[in-house]
Motif scaffolding. Structure first.
Motif, PDB file in Angstrom:
ATOM      1  N   LEU A 110       4.931   9.786  -5.917  1.00  8.08           N
ATOM      2  CA  LEU A 110       4.833  10.002  -4.469  1.00  8.08           C
ATOM      3  C   LEU A 110       5.557   8.887  -3.707  1.00  8.08           C
ATOM      4  O   LEU A 110       5.010   8.222  -2.842  1.00  8.08           O
ATOM      5  CB  LEU A 110       3.373  10.091  -4.038  1.00  8.08           C
ATOM      6  N   GLY A 111       6.838   8.716  -4.081  1.00 10.03           N
ATOM      7  CA  GLY A 111       7.636   7.692  -3.420  1.00 10.03           C
ATOM      8  C   GLY A 111       7.176   6.280  -3.718  1.00 10.03           C
ATOM      9  O   GLY A 111       7.424   5.366  -2.930  1.00 10.03           O
ATOM     10  N   GLY A 112       6.520   6.090  -4.856  1.00 11.28           N
ATOM     11  CA  GLY A 112       6.037   4.771  -5.232  1.00 11.28           C
ATOM     12  C   GLY A 112       4.622   4.480  -4.790  1.00 11.28           C
ATOM     13  O   GLY A 112       4.010   3.496  -5.222  1.00 11.28           O
ATOM     14  N   ARG A 113       4.065   5.356  -3.942  1.00  9.09           N
ATOM     15  CA  ARG A 113       2.728   5.071  -3.399  1.00  9.09           C
ATOM     16  C   ARG A 113       1.645   5.113  -4.471  1.00  9.09           C
ATOM     17  O   ARG A 113       0.618   4.444  -4.348  1.00  9.09           O
ATOM     18  CB  ARG A 113       2.401   6.061  -2.280  1.00  9.09           C
ATOM     19  N   LEU A 114       1.855   5.892  -5.531  1.00  2.93           N
ATOM     20  CA  LEU A 114       0.831   5.978  -6.573  1.00  2.93           C
ATOM     21  C   LEU A 114       0.905   4.816  -7.559  1.00  2.93           C
ATOM     22  O   LEU A 114       0.089   4.719  -8.473  1.00  2.93           O
ATOM     23  CB  LEU A 114       0.949   7.317  -7.318  1.00  2.93           C
ATOM     24  N   SER A 115       1.865   3.923  -7.360  1.00  3.48           N
ATOM     25  CA  SER A 115       1.901   2.690  -8.141  1.00  3.48           C
ATOM     26  C   SER A 115       1.473   1.498  -7.295  1.00  3.48           C
ATOM     27  O   SER A 115       1.399   0.371  -7.787  1.00  3.48           O
ATOM     28  CB  SER A 115       3.310   2.441  -8.695  1.00  3.48           C
ATOM     29  N   LYS A 116       1.207   1.741  -6.005  1.00  4.33           N
ATOM     30  CA  LYS A 116       0.858   0.660  -5.072  1.00  4.33           C
ATOM     31  C   LYS A 116      -0.392   1.043  -4.279  1.00  4.33           C
ATOM     32  O   LYS A 116      -0.398   1.046  -3.045  1.00  4.33           O
ATOM     33  CB  LYS A 116       2.015   0.391  -4.110  1.00  4.33           C
ATOM     34  N   LEU A 117      -1.435   1.405  -5.001  1.00  5.31           N
ATOM     35  CA  LEU A 117      -2.687   1.808  -4.369  1.00  5.31           C
ATOM     36  C   LEU A 117      -3.421   0.592  -3.813  1.00  5.31           C
ATOM     37  O   LEU A 117      -3.133  -0.548  -4.165  1.00  5.31           O
ATOM     38  CB  LEU A 117      -3.568   2.520  -5.394  1.00  5.31           C
ATOM     39  N   ASN A 118      -4.395   0.857  -2.935  1.00  2.33           N
ATOM     40  CA  ASN A 118      -5.199  -0.245  -2.424  1.00  2.33           C
ATOM     41  C   ASN A 118      -6.082  -0.803  -3.543  1.00  2.33           C
ATOM     42  O   ASN A 118      -6.272  -0.178  -4.592  1.00  2.33           O
ATOM     43  CB  ASN A 118      -6.037   0.206  -1.226  1.00  2.33           C
ATOM     44  N   ASP A 119      -6.600  -1.992  -3.306  1.00  3.59           N
ATOM     45  CA  ASP A 119      -7.319  -2.715  -4.359  1.00  3.59           C
ATOM     46  C   ASP A 119      -8.503  -1.926  -4.911  1.00  3.59           C
ATOM     47  O   ASP A 119      -8.795  -1.975  -6.116  1.00  3.59           O
ATOM     48  CB  ASP A 119      -7.797  -4.070  -3.832  1.00  3.59           C
ATOM     49  N   HIS A 120      -9.189  -1.189  -4.045  1.00  7.37           N
ATOM     50  CA  HIS A 120     -10.356  -0.416  -4.475  1.00  7.37           C
ATOM     51  C   HIS A 120      -9.956   0.651  -5.492  1.00  7.37           C
ATOM     52  O   HIS A 120     -10.614   0.829  -6.526  1.00  7.37           O
ATOM     53  CB  HIS A 120     -11.020   0.236  -3.269  1.00  7.37           C
ATOM     54  N   LEU A 121      -8.856   1.343  -5.228  1.00  5.20           N
ATOM     55  CA  LEU A 121      -8.420   2.402  -6.133  1.00  5.20           C
ATOM     56  C   LEU A 121      -7.811   1.829  -7.415  1.00  5.20           C
ATOM     57  O   LEU A 121      -7.961   2.417  -8.492  1.00  5.20           O
ATOM     58  CB  LEU A 121      -7.420   3.322  -5.424  1.00  5.20           C
ATOM     59  N   VAL A 122      -7.123   0.690  -7.284  1.00  3.46           N
ATOM     60  CA  VAL A 122      -6.597   0.038  -8.481  1.00  3.46           C
ATOM     61  C   VAL A 122      -7.749  -0.329  -9.420  1.00  3.46           C
ATOM     62  O   VAL A 122      -7.695  -0.085 -10.635  1.00  3.46           O
ATOM     63  CB  VAL A 122      -5.786  -1.225  -8.121  1.00  3.46           C
ATOM     64  N   ALA A 123      -8.810  -0.900  -8.852  1.00  4.24           N
ATOM     65  CA  ALA A 123      -9.970  -1.277  -9.664  1.00  4.24           C
ATOM     66  C   ALA A 123     -10.592  -0.054 -10.325  1.00  4.24           C
ATOM     67  O   ALA A 123     -11.044  -0.114 -11.476  1.00  4.24           O
ATOM     68  CB  ALA A 123     -10.998  -1.987  -8.790  1.00  4.24           C
ATOM     69  N   ARG A 124     -10.582   1.072  -9.593  1.00  2.00           N
ATOM     70  CA  ARG A 124     -11.147   2.316 -10.127  1.00  2.00           C
ATOM     71  C   ARG A 124     -10.372   2.770 -11.367  1.00  2.00           C
ATOM     72  O   ARG A 124     -10.963   3.165 -12.384  1.00  2.00           O
ATOM     73  CB  ARG A 124     -11.100   3.385  -9.027  1.00  2.00           C
ATOM     74  N   LEU A 188     -10.023  10.123  -2.404  1.00  2.00           N
ATOM     75  CA  LEU A 188     -10.302   8.794  -1.858  1.00  2.00           C
ATOM     76  C   LEU A 188      -9.057   8.208  -1.185  1.00  2.00           C
ATOM     77  O   LEU A 188      -9.132   7.604  -0.110  1.00  2.00           O
ATOM     78  CB  LEU A 188     -10.773   7.859  -2.972  1.00  2.00           C
ATOM     79  N   MET A 189      -7.896   8.420  -1.819  1.00  4.48           N
ATOM     80  CA  MET A 189      -6.646   7.909  -1.258  1.00  4.48           C
ATOM     81  C   MET A 189      -6.366   8.519   0.110  1.00  4.48           C
ATOM     82  O   MET A 189      -5.888   7.847   1.028  1.00  4.48           O
ATOM     83  CB  MET A 189      -5.494   8.212  -2.219  1.00  4.48           C
ATOM     84  N   LEU A 190      -6.688   9.795   0.273  1.00 10.45           N
ATOM     85  CA  LEU A 190      -6.400  10.491   1.515  1.00 10.45           C
ATOM     86  C   LEU A 190      -7.299  10.050   2.662  1.00 10.45           C
ATOM     87  O   LEU A 190      -7.057  10.411   3.816  1.00 10.45           O
ATOM     88  CB  LEU A 190      -6.519  12.002   1.307  1.00 10.45           C
ATOM     89  N   GLN A 191      -8.320   9.269   2.353  1.00  8.16           N
ATOM     90  CA  GLN A 191      -9.163   8.734   3.414  1.00  8.16           C
ATOM     91  C   GLN A 191      -8.466   7.614   4.176  1.00  8.16           C
ATOM     92  O   GLN A 191      -8.885   7.245   5.275  1.00  8.16           O
ATOM     93  CB  GLN A 191     -10.479   8.218   2.825  1.00  8.16           C
ATOM     94  N   PHE A 192      -7.388   7.068   3.584  1.00  6.34           N
ATOM     95  CA  PHE A 192      -6.624   6.016   4.240  1.00  6.34           C
ATOM     96  C   PHE A 192      -5.466   6.674   5.007  1.00  6.34           C
ATOM     97  O   PHE A 192      -4.686   7.430   4.428  1.00  6.34           O
ATOM     98  CB  PHE A 192      -6.092   5.029   3.207  1.00  6.34           C
ATOM     99  N   PRO A 193      -5.326   6.388   6.307  1.00  7.22           N
ATOM    100  CA  PRO A 193      -4.361   7.120   7.155  1.00  7.22           C
ATOM    101  C   PRO A 193      -2.916   6.667   6.993  1.00  7.22           C
ATOM    102  O   PRO A 193      -2.281   6.179   7.920  1.00  7.22           O
ATOM    103  CB  PRO A 193      -4.873   6.822   8.569  1.00  7.22           C
ATOM    104  N   THR A 194      -2.381   6.784   5.778  1.00  7.60           N
ATOM    105  CA  THR A 194      -0.988   6.424   5.564  1.00  7.60           C
ATOM    106  C   THR A 194      -0.056   7.528   6.059  1.00  7.60           C
ATOM    107  O   THR A 194      -0.455   8.677   6.214  1.00  7.60           O
ATOM    108  CB  THR A 194      -0.706   6.165   4.070  1.00  7.60           C
ATOM    109  N   ILE A 195       1.196   7.158   6.309  1.00 11.55           N
ATOM    110  CA  ILE A 195       2.228   8.110   6.702  1.00 11.55           C
ATOM    111  C   ILE A 195       2.896   8.610   5.422  1.00 11.55           C
ATOM    112  O   ILE A 195       3.251   7.800   4.566  1.00 11.55           O
ATOM    113  CB  ILE A 195       3.264   7.423   7.618  1.00 11.55           C
ATOM    114  N   PRO A 196       3.078   9.915   5.241  1.00 12.22           N
ATOM    115  CA  PRO A 196       3.580  10.442   3.960  1.00 12.22           C
ATOM    116  C   PRO A 196       5.067  10.197   3.716  1.00 12.22           C
ATOM    117  O   PRO A 196       5.825  11.110   3.398  1.00 12.22           O
ATOM    118  CB  PRO A 196       3.261  11.934   4.053  1.00 12.22           C
ATOM    119  N   TYR A 219       4.065  -0.333   7.194  1.00  9.41           N
ATOM    120  CA  TYR A 219       2.808   0.156   7.776  1.00  9.41           C
ATOM    121  C   TYR A 219       1.879   0.670   6.676  1.00  9.41           C
ATOM    122  O   TYR A 219       0.689   0.327   6.645  1.00  9.41           O
ATOM    123  CB  TYR A 219       3.107   1.261   8.786  1.00  9.41           C
ATOM    124  N   ASN A 220       2.410   1.485   5.774  1.00  3.15           N
ATOM    125  CA  ASN A 220       1.587   2.024   4.681  1.00  3.15           C
ATOM    126  C   ASN A 220       1.037   0.917   3.787  1.00  3.15           C
ATOM    127  O   ASN A 220      -0.115   0.981   3.335  1.00  3.15           O
ATOM    128  CB  ASN A 220       2.399   3.015   3.843  1.00  3.15           C
TER     129      ASN A 220
END
Length: 296
Positions: A110-124, A188-196, A219-220
């Motif tokens: 997803l344009g690199g976004r699935l390799s740069k998740l927020n800390d909570h999701l990385v820990a998951r 869970l990722m979609l709860q964060f208001p990133t721009i696609p 911004y993302n």
């Protein structure tokens, strides 16, 4: 693509759908030419890369043409949660699989976004497979489905190549429980208001010199890292404000920032994600000014 004997044409027909496809490929004889070239052996495999509506996708599959492959955007977020006017990959893959058409996957991260998740999701993800990279989950998802011919990974560094080799040699397909785990992760990722934004740079160059992808990526990044405060009363307001503003100036030169956007909208028609780019740039610029003036 000469090295693998594939010829791919892009189907990105915007608002006008089937009419645009006919204008570009049917009425001018382009598709007939490509089919003739395949018949003559100069094209071994003929297929198309899809960015469009369900109507256009279904129409192409209804044509009396044998497609050797189709390229679609597919990852564990777009599987059921495709943004804007994109189409859920679960539907696209399912229709191709029913017809026995091999699938080439673009945007597995997803344009690199699935390799740069927020800390909570990385820990998951790390809790489940501590030794594996965050990106490997997305690559395993893409490679699990049996009709996938190729996954386009977009490697930049040697470490990316090494990680891909570890993931695919050999591939350990996801089981049903892991697929459900990734679906929960996507929600869970979609709860964060990133721009696609996938940082594809199709919106560039901007006639007014903006670095559009860099603005949206910054911004993302701040959203994922928790550095987009909603109010001056937020617990970490000072730290987050500083991180956003300093990071913005470091990532995007001042003359290329969102404040320079005139709203000409030359960029939006080229965006595969159908982002209203001027609207997002103006929103980010207004937010930056609020942070600078401390008026949140």
């Amino acid at each position: 693509c000469l090295f693998c004997n594939l010829l791919i044409f892009s189907v990105c027909c915007g608002e006008t759908g089937i009419k645009t496809f006919h204008d570009r490929y049917i009425d001018n004889g382009v598709l007939d030419f490509l089919l003739k070239e395949r018949e003559e052996g100069r094209i071994r495999n003929l297929g198309w890369s899809f960015h469009g509506s369900v109507e256009v996708f279904d129409y192409l599959l209804s044509l009396d043409v044998k497609w050797d492959f189709v390229q679609i955007q597919m990852n564990y977020v777009d599987w059921r949660h495709a943004s804007k006017r994109n189409v859920n990959a679960e539907y696209l893959y399912g229709e191709l699989s029913k017809r026995g058409i091999p699938v080439v996957i673009m945007e597995p991260l997803l344009g690199g976004r699935l390799s740069k998740l927020n800390d909570h999701l990385v820990a998951r993800l790390k809790q489940r497979r501590p030794e594996n990279s965050v990106a490997s989950w997305a690559f395993r998802f893409a490679g699990t489905y049996p009709d996938v011919l190729c996954v386009l990974s977009g490697m930049t560094y040697m470490e990316h190549l090494q990680d891909n080799l570890r993931t695919y040699s050999p591939l350990e397909p996801l089981n049903d429980e892991e697929k459900e785990f990734l679906e929960e992760t996507a929600q869970l990722m979609l709860q964060f208001p990133t721009i696609p934004c996938n940082d594809c740079k199709y919106c560039m160059p901007c006639p007014y010199g903006l670095d559009i992808p860099a603005i949206l990526v910054h911004y993302n990044k701040c959203v994922n890292e928790g550095n987009v405060p909603k109010s001056s009363q937020d617990e970490n307001y000072r730290r987050a404000r500083r991180a956003f503003l300093i990071g913005y100036d470091r990532s995007v030169p001042k003359l290329r920032q969102a404040s320079r956007c005139t709203g000409c909208d030359q960029c939006s028609p080229h965006c595969p994600q159908r982002i209203d780019i001027p609207k997002e740039l103006h929103r980010i610029d207004a937010y930056v000014e609020q942070l600078k003036q401390e008026t949140l």
